[in-house]
Scaffold this motif. Structure first.
Motif, PDB file in Angstrom:
ATOM      1  N   SER A   1       8.964  14.316  -0.945  1.00  0.00           N
ATOM      2  CA  SER A   1       7.681  15.014  -0.582  1.00  0.00           C
ATOM      3  C   SER A   1       6.556  14.206  -1.543  1.00  0.00           C
ATOM      4  O   SER A   1       5.569  13.536  -0.839  1.00  0.00           O
ATOM      5  CB  SER A   1       7.396  16.499  -1.214  1.00  0.00           C
ATOM      6  OG  SER A   1       7.711  16.591  -2.433  1.00  0.00           O
ATOM      7  N   ASN A   2       6.863  13.677  -2.420  1.00  0.00           N
ATOM      8  CA  ASN A   2       6.062  12.682  -3.462  1.00  0.00           C
ATOM      9  C   ASN A   2       5.779  11.498  -2.723  1.00  0.00           C
ATOM     10  O   ASN A   2       4.922  10.866  -2.658  1.00  0.00           O
ATOM     11  CB  ASN A   2       6.496  12.845  -4.634  1.00  0.00           C
ATOM     12  CG  ASN A   2       6.374  13.863  -5.508  1.00  0.00           C
ATOM     13  OD1 ASN A   2       7.217  14.980  -5.297  1.00  0.00           O
ATOM     14  ND2 ASN A   2       5.570  14.037  -6.445  1.00  0.00           N
ATOM     15  N   LEU A   3       7.125  10.893  -2.005  1.00  0.00           N
ATOM     16  CA  LEU A   3       7.153   9.611  -1.567  1.00  0.00           C
ATOM     17  C   LEU A   3       6.067   9.645  -0.240  1.00  0.00           C
ATOM     18  O   LEU A   3       5.479   8.812  -0.038  1.00  0.00           O
ATOM     19  CB  LEU A   3       8.610   9.395  -1.193  1.00  0.00           C
ATOM     20  CG  LEU A   3       8.859   8.019  -0.454  1.00  0.00           C
ATOM     21  CD1 LEU A   3       8.563   6.945  -1.523  1.00  0.00           C
ATOM     22  CD2 LEU A   3      10.078   8.068   0.117  1.00  0.00           C
ATOM     23  N   LEU A   4       6.443  10.824   0.377  1.00  0.00           N
ATOM     24  CA  LEU A   4       5.415  11.071   1.503  1.00  0.00           C
ATOM     25  C   LEU A   4       4.015  11.007   1.293  1.00  0.00           C
ATOM     26  O   LEU A   4       3.042  10.534   2.086  1.00  0.00           O
ATOM     27  CB  LEU A   4       5.902  12.249   2.424  1.00  0.00           C
ATOM     28  CG  LEU A   4       7.358  12.127   3.143  1.00  0.00           C
ATOM     29  CD1 LEU A   4       7.602  13.332   3.865  1.00  0.00           C
ATOM     30  CD2 LEU A   4       7.067  10.970   4.152  1.00  0.00           C
ATOM     31  N   MET A   5       3.583  11.596   0.142  1.00  0.00           N
ATOM     32  CA  MET A   5       2.110  11.643  -0.309  1.00  0.00           C
ATOM     33  C   MET A   5       1.843  10.223  -0.654  1.00  0.00           C
ATOM     34  O   MET A   5       0.741   9.917  -0.545  1.00  0.00           O
ATOM     35  CB  MET A   5       2.160  12.356  -1.500  1.00  0.00           C
ATOM     36  CG  MET A   5       2.057  14.021  -1.234  1.00  0.00           C
ATOM     37  SD  MET A   5       1.520  14.948  -2.735  1.00  0.00           S
ATOM     38  CE  MET A   5       2.963  15.006  -3.774  1.00  0.00           C
ATOM     39  N   LEU A   6       2.499   9.636  -1.325  1.00  0.00           N
ATOM     40  CA  LEU A   6       2.075   8.112  -1.862  1.00  0.00           C
ATOM     41  C   LEU A   6       2.110   7.245  -0.479  1.00  0.00           C
ATOM     42  O   LEU A   6       1.168   6.607  -0.561  1.00  0.00           O
ATOM     43  CB  LEU A   6       3.510   7.481  -2.633  1.00  0.00           C
ATOM     44  CG  LEU A   6       3.505   6.214  -3.286  1.00  0.00           C
ATOM     45  CD1 LEU A   6       2.123   6.384  -4.156  1.00  0.00           C
ATOM     46  CD2 LEU A   6       4.500   5.922  -4.274  1.00  0.00           C
ATOM     47  N   LEU A   7       3.236   7.350   0.439  1.00  0.00           N
ATOM     48  CA  LEU A   7       2.808   6.743   1.811  1.00  0.00           C
ATOM     49  C   LEU A   7       1.410   6.946   2.391  1.00  0.00           C
ATOM     50  O   LEU A   7       0.608   6.016   2.900  1.00  0.00           O
ATOM     51  CB  LEU A   7       4.109   6.948   2.864  1.00  0.00           C
ATOM     52  CG  LEU A   7       3.912   6.339   4.034  1.00  0.00           C
ATOM     53  CD1 LEU A   7       4.034   4.637   3.839  1.00  0.00           C
ATOM     54  CD2 LEU A   7       5.000   6.734   4.696  1.00  0.00           C
ATOM     55  N   SER A   8       1.232   8.338   2.497  1.00  0.00           N
ATOM     56  CA  SER A   8      -0.085   8.819   2.999  1.00  0.00           C
ATOM     57  C   SER A   8      -1.250   8.262   2.275  1.00  0.00           C
ATOM     58  O   SER A   8      -2.330   7.834   2.898  1.00  0.00           O
ATOM     59  CB  SER A   8      -0.122  10.291   3.167  1.00  0.00           C
ATOM     60  OG  SER A   8       0.985  10.739   3.681  1.00  0.00           O
ATOM     61  N   LEU A   9      -1.179   8.398   0.963  1.00  0.00           N
ATOM     62  CA  LEU A   9      -2.312   7.580   0.165  1.00  0.00           C
ATOM     63  C   LEU A   9      -2.417   6.168   0.382  1.00  0.00           C
ATOM     64  O   LEU A   9      -3.653   5.654   0.593  1.00  0.00           O
ATOM     65  CB  LEU A   9      -1.937   7.799  -1.349  1.00  0.00           C
ATOM     66  CG  LEU A   9      -2.426   9.199  -1.907  1.00  0.00           C
ATOM     67  CD1 LEU A   9      -1.797   9.426  -3.314  1.00  0.00           C
ATOM     68  CD2 LEU A   9      -3.815   9.589  -1.498  1.00  0.00           C
ATOM     69  N   SER A  10      -1.407   5.463   0.621  1.00  0.00           N
ATOM     70  CA  SER A  10      -1.476   4.127   0.887  1.00  0.00           C
ATOM     71  C   SER A  10      -2.057   3.893   2.352  1.00  0.00           C
ATOM     72  O   SER A  10      -3.016   2.895   2.287  1.00  0.00           O
ATOM     73  CB  SER A  10      -0.066   3.299   1.117  1.00  0.00           C
ATOM     74  OG  SER A  10       0.701   3.473  -0.372  1.00  0.00           O
TER      75      SER A  10
END
Length: 131
Positions: free
Chosen positions: A40-49
């Protein structure tokens, strides 16, 4: 105004991504995050990118003028991120920190973690030659 994507743009993206991928890729903290970060945090990081790439591209590269160039706008964001991920993967491979055979999910996670700052470097350098 620059609406097309050419070899010069690709070169600038590679250089910008490399400039930030190298120092972050040498960080043991980045390697560890790639091992431990929950999905979930990885997906948030990808989305922020993607969000920051989009915002910067919209305001700086296209200067808010994307009405008739939506495809080029989206293409530029996608290609910048994919090129950045490729550069990050190459750097990690050179450092023997890209375990695609033994642990592909860890390898992908490391690429995503390091691609966040590297993608910003890529798009910033790409925007330097506005016409």
């Amino acid at each position: 105004m620059k609406y097309s994507f050419n070899v010069e743009d690709a070169g600038q993206i590679f250089v910008g991504a490399f400039a930030l991928a190298v120092p972050v890729s040498f960080s043991e903290e980045a390697w560890h995050l790639g091992e431990t970060l929950p999905t979930s945090n990885l997906l948030m990081l990808l989305s922020l990118s993607i969000l920051f790439l989009s915002l910067y591209t919209y305001h700086s590269v296209f200067q808010t003028n994307v009405k008739h160039r939506r495809f080029v706008f989206i293409f530029r964001i996608v290609i910048a991120y994919l090129m950045t991920a490729f550069v990050v993967a190459l750097v990690l491979l050179c450092l023997n920190k890209l375990p695609f055979i033994d642990s592909p999910w860890t390898a992908i996670k490391r690429i995503i973690v390091i691609s966040m700052p590297a993608s910003m470097g890529a798009i910033v350098v790409d925007s330097f030659d506005k016409e």
